[in-house]
Structures are given as C-alpha cells and as structure tokens.
Design a protein around this motif. Structure first.
Motif, PDB file in Angstrom:
ATOM      1  N   LEU A 151       0.838  -1.218   0.000  1.00 53.14           N
ATOM      2  CA  LEU A 151       0.000   0.000   0.000  1.00 53.14           C
ATOM      3  C   LEU A 151       0.870   1.263   0.000  1.00 53.14           C
ATOM      4  O   LEU A 151       0.528   2.259  -0.632  1.00 53.14           O
ATOM      5  N   THR A 152       1.973   1.197   0.734  1.00 46.28           N
ATOM      6  CA  THR A 152       2.886   2.357   0.765  1.00 46.28           C
ATOM      7  C   THR A 152       3.447   2.637  -0.632  1.00 46.28           C
ATOM      8  O   THR A 152       3.531   3.781  -1.073  1.00 46.28           O
ATOM      9  N   ILE A 153       3.831   1.572  -1.335  1.00 46.10           N
ATOM     10  CA  ILE A 153       4.371   1.728  -2.704  1.00 46.10           C
ATOM     11  C   ILE A 153       3.322   2.350  -3.621  1.00 46.10           C
ATOM     12  O   ILE A 153       3.602   3.278  -4.397  1.00 46.10           O
ATOM     13  N   LEU A 154       2.087   1.837  -3.499  1.00 47.96           N
ATOM     14  CA  LEU A 154       1.012   2.382  -4.337  1.00 47.96           C
ATOM     15  C   LEU A 154       0.739   3.849  -4.027  1.00 47.96           C
ATOM     16  O   LEU A 154       0.538   4.671  -4.921  1.00 47.96           O
ATOM     17  N   SER A 155       0.742   4.168  -2.739  1.00 44.57           N
ATOM     18  CA  SER A 155       0.448   5.548  -2.315  1.00 44.57           C
ATOM     19  C   SER A 155       1.523   6.515  -2.806  1.00 44.57           C
ATOM     20  O   SER A 155       1.227   7.591  -3.337  1.00 44.57           O
ATOM     21  N   GLU A 156       2.797   6.097  -2.620  1.00 37.55           N
ATOM     22  CA  GLU A 156       3.891   6.981  -3.053  1.00 37.55           C
ATOM     23  C   GLU A 156       3.885   7.150  -4.575  1.00 37.55           C
ATOM     24  O   GLU A 156       4.126   8.255  -5.094  1.00 37.55           O
ATOM     25  N   THR A 157       3.608   6.090  -5.296  1.00 35.75           N
ATOM     26  CA  THR A 157       3.551   6.173  -6.757  1.00 35.75           C
ATOM     27  C   THR A 157       2.417   7.098  -7.200  1.00 35.75           C
ATOM     28  O   THR A 157       2.568   7.928  -8.112  1.00 35.75           O
ATOM     29  N   GLY A 158       1.268   6.978  -6.529  1.00 37.16           N
ATOM     30  CA  GLY A 158       0.131   7.850  -6.859  1.00 37.16           C
ATOM     31  C   GLY A 158       0.453   9.304  -6.573  1.00 37.16           C
ATOM     32  O   GLY A 158       0.094  10.201  -7.355  1.00 37.16           O
ATOM     33  N   THR A 159       1.143   9.546  -5.438  1.00 32.94           N
ATOM     34  CA  THR A 159       1.499  10.932  -5.078  1.00 32.94           C
ATOM     35  C   THR A 159       2.431  11.536  -6.133  1.00 32.94           C
ATOM     36  O   THR A 159       2.263  12.686  -6.546  1.00 32.94           O
ATOM     37  N   ARG A 160       3.455  10.745  -6.533  1.00 32.09           N
ATOM     38  CA  ARG A 160       4.382  11.249  -7.551  1.00 32.09           C
ATOM     39  C   ARG A 160       3.666  11.537  -8.863  1.00 32.09           C
ATOM     40  O   ARG A 160       3.954  12.518  -9.559  1.00 32.09           O
ATOM     41  N   SER A 161       2.713  10.672  -9.206  1.00 37.76           N
ATOM     42  CA  SER A 161       1.954  10.877 -10.435  1.00 37.76           C
ATOM     43  C   SER A 161       1.144  12.165 -10.369  1.00 37.76           C
ATOM     44  O   SER A 161       1.102  12.947 -11.334  1.00 37.76           O
ATOM     45  N   LEU A 162       0.522  12.427  -9.194  1.00 33.69           N
ATOM     46  CA  LEU A 162      -0.262  13.657  -9.029  1.00 33.69           C
ATOM     47  C   LEU A 162       0.627  14.894  -9.063  1.00 33.69           C
ATOM     48  O   LEU A 162       0.265  15.925  -9.635  1.00 33.69           O
ATOM     49  N   GLU A 163       1.793  14.786  -8.407  1.00 27.58           N
ATOM     50  CA  GLU A 163       2.726  15.928  -8.424  1.00 27.58           C
ATOM     51  C   GLU A 163       3.176  16.248  -9.846  1.00 27.58           C
ATOM     52  O   GLU A 163       3.334  17.413 -10.220  1.00 27.58           O
ATOM     53  N   HIS A 164       3.386  15.185 -10.644  1.00 24.06           N
ATOM     54  CA  HIS A 164       3.787  15.385 -12.036  1.00 24.06           C
ATOM     55  C   HIS A 164       2.682  16.095 -12.820  1.00 24.06           C
ATOM     56  O   HIS A 164       2.945  17.015 -13.614  1.00 24.06           O
ATOM     57  N   MET A 165       1.442  15.690 -12.575  1.00 24.71           N
ATOM     58  CA  MET A 165       0.322  16.347 -13.246  1.00 24.71           C
ATOM     59  C   MET A 165       0.180  17.795 -12.799  1.00 24.71           C
ATOM     60  O   MET A 165      -0.130  18.695 -13.578  1.00 24.71           O
ATOM     61  N   GLU A 166       0.408  18.067 -11.501  1.00 28.17           N
ATOM     62  CA  GLU A 166       0.331  19.437 -10.960  1.00 28.17           C
ATOM     63  C   GLU A 166       1.377  20.333 -11.630  1.00 28.17           C
ATOM     64  O   GLU A 166       1.102  21.484 -11.995  1.00 28.17           O
ATOM     65  N   SER A 167       2.605  19.805 -11.806  1.00 27.38           N
ATOM     66  CA  SER A 167       3.652  20.611 -12.450  1.00 27.38           C
ATOM     67  C   SER A 167       3.284  20.919 -13.901  1.00 27.38           C
ATOM     68  O   SER A 167       3.580  21.989 -14.433  1.00 27.38           O
ATOM     69  N   GLY A 168       2.611  19.979 -14.544  1.00 31.26           N
ATOM     70  CA  GLY A 168       2.152  20.216 -15.916  1.00 31.26           C
ATOM     71  C   GLY A 168       1.121  21.330 -15.969  1.00 31.26           C
ATOM     72  O   GLY A 168       1.134  22.177 -16.867  1.00 31.26           O
TER      73      GLY A 168
END
Length: 378
Positions: free
Chosen positions: A338-355
């Motif tokens: 779950l931690t791996i999934l959560s961190e991956t999701g957070t990074r994905s959202l941060e990438h979208m935010e920077s876009g």
C-alpha cells in the motif's frame, strides 16, 4: 524723376499764397485750410512733405501730426511745423511728435527753401534706399528660384528621405522653410496619427483648429494677404509671411510645391509601412487569440484528465486492498504494498500538478503577447 509733392496746411489764405509763390517752381503743391480737408486730399494723393501750421481751429497742428505719424499709410510723410511761437517747449513738443523740422513765422524765403530742400533731399534718399532694397529682394528671390533654390531642394530631399518617422520628417520640412525665411505651420495626418508644429514650436490653439479644418478642404490653396494654406494629401501647410508681389509669390509657390512633393512621397511611404505593420499585427493577434482558445481547451481537458487519473488510482488501491484476503499476505507485506502504491500515486499527481503550472505560465505568456499586439493596433 517727377516733382516731389508738398501739401501746405494753413488756415491763413495769405500764408498759403506766400508759400505757393516760393515753392511752386520746384515742387508739386497742394493746399488745405484745415487738417480735415488735408486728410481728404491724402486719400487721393499722399504727399512727400507736409508744411503744417500749428495754430488752427478745430484741430491744431500737433494733433494732426500725431494722427499722421500713427497711421501706417501716412507715417512716411515728413512733417515741417510752421508757427509764430518760437519757445523751446513748443519746438521740443513738435519733435517729440515726429516732426522733421520747425520753422518760425515770419520766415525768410531762403531759409524756408533750404529747410524744404533738406526735407525733400531726405525723401529722395529714402526712395532710393527703398528701390535698392526692392532690387536686393528681387535678387534674393531670383537666387532662390535658381541656384539657391536648387541647393535648398537637394538638402531637403536628402534630409526628407533619411527621416525615420513623422517627427523627423516634420523637423526636416520646417527647417527647409526656415532656410528660405518662411514662417510656417505644418500638420500631418495619417490614419489615426496627428502631428502639428510651427517654425517656433507648438501651434496656437487657433492655428491648430485651422490646420485641422483645412485638412478637409477640397482646394489646394487658400490665400488671404500674407497667409497661404497649402492642402495636400496627408498634410496642411500654413505660410504666414508670403510676399504680396505676384511674381515673387508665384515663384515661391512653385518652389514650395517642389518641396512638398518630396514630403508627400515620404508620407505615402509611412502610410504603407503603417498599413503593412497593422496587417501583420492583426494576423499575430488572430494567431494569439486562437492559441488562447486552444490552451483554454487543453487546460480543461487536463483538469478532467487529472480527475480521471485520481479516480483510477483510487479504484486501483481499493481493488488491491480487496485482493489482500485471497493473496494470503502478511500485515507487513500489505502495508509495504500500500505504501508503494500511495507513493507512486502521489508522484503521479505531483507530475500532473507541475504540468498544470506549466500551462499557467504558457497562458500568461500568451496573454502578454495578446496585450502587446492589441496596444500596437491602437
């Protein structure tokens, strides 16, 4: 040379007769018994010299002299006072009013002739000087129409064609007018651009209004006295000191029209450059407007994409949690996954935010370009 003209003004018929007998052989004589009568004579023929009695009814000689010297049409007449009063104060008063001489009655014939000859000699000298001045002016205008005019024209065309904008062209044109001693006001109008200056700086409010009015005048010339308006495409020229002599005026008009041909050519070039620039700016503005529309649509789609991505992540996490029961994982394994999934999701959202932030920067750049183009089109 014809005889010089003398008018005798005296209320005494006897004194008039005496003066006529002394002067008639050498001069053309008129006589009047009052200043009022003399002024009527002046309308028909202006004398060179006036012999003016001081003591007369209705209007004395001093008042008559004052009127003569204050009238622009008469002030060139030389006045010699005739008076029985020889006080210093009276003589000084006569001189202060502009009289040339003061003869005390009774006068000696030879003394009178001497003083009149002195006055008429001065008149002859004045006439000669005027003739010389007229000849000098004629030479100046002849030079203007020939070598000097050509030099002025060449220099003006050089300065005219090197002008980078309306201000440069205005300065070059007024400078050319100054070179030929013309007091000028100039008005340019191209599209929305308006510019007016005179040889002495900014035009008066009245000059500005007249220049603007004449920009719609249908005739190329409007002349009144020394003032002349020249109306051409994109410009109005006011000359305030045109010569009144027809020959000189015609020669100067020809020269002015030659200068204005160069000015008009440059104004036409400025007009075409402005039209070309406006057309290009309009195209740029249209492209920017389209880019804004595309960007707004893209941003909307990215927002929607972000929501869908979040929904997919949430569904994935829920599905993984459900599968934990069938996979037989330990609590530690479940927590790690779950931690791996959560961190991956957070990074994905941060990438979208920077876009999305990058989109905001692009949007601001487009807005700035749009504003610059709109300002340039005004």
């Amino acid at each position: 040379m014809s005889k010089l003209k003398i008018t005798v003004i005296d209320d005494s018929a006897e004194d008039i007769h005496l003066l006529l007998s002394i002067l008639k052989d050498d001069y053309q004589i008129n006589a009047a018994k009052s200043a009022k009568q003399a002024f009527e004579l002046f309308k028909q023929q202006k004398p060179d010299v006036v012999l003016l009695d001081v003591n007369m009814p209705d209007m004395d000689g001093y008042e008559a002299c004052k009127i003569i010297k204050e009238d622009p049409e008469l002030n060139s007449i030389d006045v010699i006072f005739l008076s029985a009063n020889d006080s210093t104060d009276e003589i000084i008063r006569g001189l202060e009013l502009g009289a040339l001489d003061y003869i005390v009655k009774p006068y000696d014939s030879e003394l009178l002739l001497q003083k009149v000859r002195s006055a008429t000699s001065r008149v002859k000298s004045t006439h000669q000087l005027k003739e010389q001045a007229d000849q000098a002016n004629q030479i100046v205008y002849t030079m203007l129409s020939e070598s000097a005019g050509l030099s002025t024209t060449i220099n003006y065309f050089r300065n005219c064609f090197s002008a980078n904008d309306l201000n440069d062209l205005m300065k070059a044109t007024l400078s050319a007018f100054n070179d030929i001693n013309l007091n000028a006001a100039l008005y340019f109008h191209i599209g929305n651009q308006r510019l007016a200056f005179t040889s002495n700086g900014d035009p008066t409010m009245l000059e500005q209004e007249l220049l603007e009015r004449f920009s719609a005048y249908e005739q190329p010339f409007f002349e009144q006295g020394e003032r002349m308006f020249v109306v051409q495409e994109h410009l109005v020229l006011l000359i305030k000191n045109m010569p009144t002599d027809n020959e000189k005026r015609g020669s100067l008009k020809d020269h002015l029209m030659t200068l204005l041909e160069g000015c008009r050519a440059k104004l036409e070039l400025f007009k075409k450059l402005n039209e070309s620039s406006s057309k290009k700016l309009t195209q740029i503005y249209k492209a920017i407007d389209e880019a804004q529309s595309v960007l707004a649509n893209l941003q909307s789609k990215q927002e929607e994409h972000k929501k869908v991505s979040l929904s997919i992540l949430d569904e994935m996490v829920a599905e993984v949690e459900k599968s934990f029961f069938s996979m037989g994982l330990t609590d530690t394994q479940e927590h790690t996954l779950l931690t791996i999934l959560s961190e991956t999701g957070t990074r994905s959202l941060e990438h979208m935010e920077s876009g999305l932030k990058l989109d905001e920067h692009i949007k601001q750049c487009v807005l700035n370009l749009s504003k610059a183009a709109a300002d340039a089109l005004r």
